[in-house]
Design a protein around this motif. Structure first.
Motif, PDB file in Angstrom:
ATOM      1  N   HIS A 162       0.857  -1.193   0.000  1.00 23.85           N
ATOM      2  CA  HIS A 162       0.000   0.000   0.000  1.00 23.85           C
ATOM      3  C   HIS A 162       0.888   1.236   0.000  1.00 23.85           C
TER       4      HIS A 162
ATOM      5  N   LYS B 110      -5.405  -0.948  -2.939  1.00 25.65           N
ATOM      6  CA  LYS B 110      -5.871   0.367  -2.509  1.00 25.65           C
ATOM      7  C   LYS B 110      -6.651   0.224  -1.210  1.00 25.65           C
ATOM      8  N   ASP B 111      -6.430   1.143  -0.295  1.00 25.25           N
ATOM      9  CA  ASP B 111      -7.189   1.182   0.958  1.00 25.25           C
ATOM     10  C   ASP B 111      -7.127  -0.138   1.710  1.00 25.25           C
TER      11      ASP B 111
ATOM     12  N   SER C 259      -7.478  -3.144   0.827  1.00 27.28           N
ATOM     13  CA  SER C 259      -8.463  -4.155   0.463  1.00 27.28           C
ATOM     14  C   SER C 259      -7.728  -5.460   0.176  1.00 27.28           C
TER      15      SER C 259
END
Length: 355
Positions: free
Chosen positions: A286, A300-301, A303
Motif C-alpha cells: 500500500h 488500494k485502501d 483491500s
C-alpha cells in the motif's frame, strides 16, 4: 500471453526450490498522510498482506525501516506488537542516514526485546543496518536529490554497534546486513561494508534504469543485470531482494511507463520467478509516501482484493495461489445452480412425456 521463466534469474540466486524463503512487503512508519502508524494500522496492513486474493504464497513477512515509533525519540515502533498479533516475520530496519549515532534505534530495539520477549524475537529473521545510505552519497544519488546518506566507514561502524548491542540477547545470532542499490554494491569503494555484513539486501527497480532501455519488454534483462552485479560483488554471501516492483501510475521514466498492465506484467515476469526461491520483500502493499509520484501499491485502501490478479502463470514455478475461498464459494454456487437447472429440465421433460 505466455510468460517464460527467466532461468538466469533462478540460477543467479543459487537456491534450490525447496529452500525456505521469506515472502513479504515493505512497511513504512507513517501513513500516506504522513501520520504515525499505530498498532491498529500495522495490524490491518499485515493482515491484508496475508489474505490477498490469489496470492502466490503467503506474504507473512514485513521489512521495516526503523525500530522507532514515528514522532518519538526511542519508543519501540508499534509494528512490533502488530507482528506478534498477526504472526508476521520481521526484517528489522535501523535508520542510519542524517545521524552520527544509532543509539536511539538500539534503545528502541533493546526495550522491545525486554518488553515482548520471545514473542517478538522469534519473529525476527534479520536486521538491516541502513537503507540506500551509500547510494545517496553517490553521483547518481546526488543527481537525483536522494537526500543525506552515509559513507562505508560510518556504515561499518554502525553495523559493529548493532552487533555489540545484540551480544548476549536472543537476537545475538540473527543475520545482520545492509540494504542498498545494486550500483552501491557494485561500487568497489564500498567493499568494507560487504566484508562486514552477513547478507546484502538489494533494491532492484528496472523502472528507474533509464540508461538501460527500461521499457517493460526489457525489464527482465535489466533486472538480471542488476541482480547479477550484486551477486558478483557479494561473493559467497547471500543476496536478499529487499525492494522491487513496478508502479501502476506515475510519470514516464525513460522508456518505462507506469500502468496497471505493466505492473501486472512485472509481477508475472519477475515476481513469479523469484517468489519461493529467495527472500523477497515486494515494493509495496500500500502506498504510504505521498512525495513519490510513482505509485506501486498492490492494493488500494488495504483491500484484500488487489488492483490486479496476483496469480502466477502455471509454468512460472511460483507457489500455488492461496486465499481462493471466494472463488470456491462461487464455483460451488455455480455447480448448485447448474445441478438445479438440469433437474428442472429433466422434470419438465418427464411431465411432458407423461402428458
Amino acid at each position: 500471453m505466455r510468460f517464460a521463466v527467466p532461468l538466469a534469474v533462478v540460477a543467479s540466486l543459487g537456491l534450490a526450490l525447496a529452500d525456505q524463503s521469506f515472502l513479504g512487503f515493505n512497511s513504512g512508519a507513517t501513513t500516506d498522510s504522513k501520520k504515525p502508524k499505530k498498532q491498529a494500522d500495522f495490524e490491518k496492513e499485515f493482515d491484508t498482506a496475508q489474505k490477498l486474493r490469489y496470492s502466490p504464497g503467503l506474504f507473512n513477512s514485513v521489512r521495516l525501516y526503523t525500530n522507532i515509533q514515528a514522532e518519538t525519540t526511542d519508543t519501540p515502533i508499534e509494528a512490533f506488537p502488530a507482528a506478534i498479533k498477526t504472526n508476521s516475520k520481521l526484517l528489522l530496519g535501523i535508520w542510519c542516514s542524517g545521524t552520527t549515532s544509532i543509539k536511539n534505534e538500539l534503545t528502541a530495539l533493546s526495550t522491545a526485546i525486554t518488553k515482548y520477549g520471545s514473542n517478538f524475537t522469534n519473529l525476527v529473521v534479520g536486521i538491516s543496518v541502513g537503507s540506500e545510505d551509500m547510494y545517496r552519497i553517490s553521483d547518481s544519488g546526488i543527481k537525483n536529490k536522494a537526500g543525506v546518506g552515509q559513507g562505508p566507514t560510518t556504515m561499518v561502524k554502525f553495523i559493529k554497534d548493532v552487533r555489540a548491542s545484540l551480544k548476549g540477547t536472543p537476537l545475538s545470532n540473527i543475520p545482520v546486513g545492509h540494504v542498498d542499490t545494486w550500483t552501491a554494491w557494485a561500487n568497489k569503494s564500498n567493499k568494507a561494508v560487504i566484508d562486514e555484513v552477513d547478507f546484502l539486501g538489494t533494491n532492484l527497480f528496472p523502472y528507474y534504469e533509464d540508461d538501460k532501455g527500461n521499457d517493460i519488454s526489457n525489464a527482465t534483462s535489466v533486472f538480471e543485470y542488476a541482480l547479477n552485479s550484486t551477486k558478483s560483488a557479494a561473493g559467497k554471501k547471500p543476496v536478499w531482494i529487499t525492494e522491487t516492483g513496478w508502479p501502476l501510475t506515475g510519470p514516464d521514466f525513460g522508456q518505462a511507463k507506469a500502468t496497471l498492465d505493466n505492473a501486472r506484467t512485472y509481477w508475472n515476469t519477475i515476481g513469479c520467478t523469484i517468489f519461493g526461491r529467495v527472500n523477497v520483500w515486494w515494493y509495496e502493499l500500500h502506498d504510504s509516501n505521498p512525495d513519490n509520484a510513482a505509485k506501486f501499491g498492490v492494493t488500494k485502501d488495504l483491500s484484500t482484493t488487489p488492483q490486479f490478479n496476483l496469480s502466477c502463470p502455471a509454468n512460472s514455478g511460483a507457489p500455488a495461489s492461496i486465499n481462493l475461498q471466494d472463488t470456491k464459494k462461487s464455483a460451488g454456487s455455480i455447480a448448485t445452480v447448474s445441478f438445479m437447472s438440469i433437474a428442472v429440465m429433466c422434470l419438465t421433460w418427464l411431465f411432458s412425456a407423461v402428458a
